[in-house]
Design an enzyme around this catalytic site. Structure first.
Site, PDB file in Angstrom:
ATOM      1  N   GLY A 127       0.904  -1.267  -0.001  1.00 39.27           N
ATOM      2  CA  GLY A 127       0.124  -0.089   0.002  1.00 39.27           C
ATOM      3  C   GLY A 127       0.970   1.210   0.067  1.00 39.27           C
ATOM      4  CB  CYS A 128       0.220   4.726  -1.151  1.00 37.17           C
ATOM      5  SG  CYS A 128      -1.439   5.052  -0.694  1.00 37.17           S
TER       6      CYS A 128
END
Length: 344
Positions: A153-154
């Site tokens: 995920g970012c």
């Protein structure tokens, strides 16, 4: 827009004599799919074989991603050809699992999934396929020998890169406190009240305080390096009034001096081409539109402050996925990813 495009590489075939792979993209009409196309259309080792989008099948890619006009004349397709080497799943959370259940993918095709469906160890398998967590600064060797990759995920990428060097030396000894702000593209392309321009502009807001979904994958990575760590990682995320990029401030008690902490981070990332460490102030525009992470390390009294910045759509999503592809196929890790920052 005129359907005729001149002076372009219509097949996106790698230069004559170069090693190449054929890539397919599922979910090519969204933000991560668009970023994937922007990177792969200029990648020296990749031919884009197809871009799947059921809602846009038959349309030119540049009719959706208008900045790609003049770069490719590919059209979106509703088909899923199997004569590819790697498949990028740029679909929503929960949709990657549904897609693979409905569409058996031959074993010779490597899969890189950008959703959260296979990131956690307990969810890393589906049918006969296993996924390796694709954070190169943590799992580079495992990625090289993997068949399928779960792209991080970012926020997870940004925060882990600020914590891994400490965990690797067993130096996370107390609670960690984090605030982080992300751009509106982190919420995806589908409109919602909190991504609408009139609400987001000139505004800040907190969401999912202390309960963000990326904390689970962060926790697994920390325990991979420091199995005894059992304290709380306190994370308060903010919605920023800009389109792309993440800036996170991480602080904790530490006995390290500023110089010791700086060297620790420099040593850990010495062999990683996209993560760079400094004691100087950093700002988000240095990394937006790149696959880089910049980390500032500073000591304030007994507090160690780590500032980590990335672009949520490149290093936090599509750029890191291409970095993982480069490792899977033994390409130069930086191939196709020497991108220019926006700067101003």
């Amino acid at each position: 827009m005129n359907d005729t495009v001149k002076n372009i590489n219509t097949t996106n075939t790698p230069p004559s004599g170069g090693r190449g792979v054929k890539a397919g993209i599922v979910g090519g009409a969204g933000y991560t799919g668009g970023e994937m196309l922007r990177i792969l259309v200029n990648h020296p080792n990749v031919e884009i074989a197809f871009v799947n989008s059921n809602s846009n099948a038959g349309n030119y890619i540049y009719e959706v991603h208008t900045d790609l006009f003049g770069d490719t004349d590919l059209k979106f397709t509703g088909e899923l050809p199997n004569d590819i080497d790697v498949l990028f799943l740029c679909v929503g959370h929960g949709d990657a699992k549904k897609f693979l259940e409905a569409n058996p993918i031959p074993d010779h095709i490597k899969i890189i999934d950008l959703s959260q469906d296979f990131r956690l160890s307990q969810n890393s398998k589906i049918n006969n396929k296993s996924f390796v967590y694709g954070l190169p600064e943590l799992n580079r060797d495992a990625i090289k020998s993997a068949q399928n990759i779960a792209n991080p995920g970012c926020f997870a990428t940004c925060l882990q890169l600020g914590l891994l060097p400490l965990a690797a030396k067993g130096l996370l000894n107390g609670e960690v406190h984090i605030t982080g702000t992300t751009g509106s593209t982190g919420a995806g392309q589908s409109p919602s009240p909190t991504t609408h321009f009139t609400w987001r502009n000139d505004n800040l807001s907190i969401y999912k305080a202390f309960d963000h979904q990326h904390l689970k994958e962060i926790g697994e990575s920390i325990k991979q390096l420091q199995p005894t760590y059992g304290r709380t990682i306190n994370f308060v995320p903010y919605r920023g009034d800009y389109t792309r990029g993440i800036i996170a401030s991480i602080y904790m008690d530490s006995d390290l001096s500023g110089d010791e902490a700086l060297k620790l981070f420099e040593d850990y990332y010495a062999g990683h081409p996209f993560t760079h460490v400094t004691s100087r102030n950093i700002d988000l525009k240095q990394v937006v539109n790149t696959n880089k992470c910049f980390i500032q390390v500073a000591k304030h009294g007994n507090k160690l402050l780590i500032t980590s910045i990335i672009d949520n759509l490149t290093k936090g999503a599509s750029g890191q996925a291409v970095q993982n592809m480069n490792l899977l196929f033994d390409f130069d890790e930086t191939a196709g990813l020497r991108l220019k920052a926006t700067a101003f």
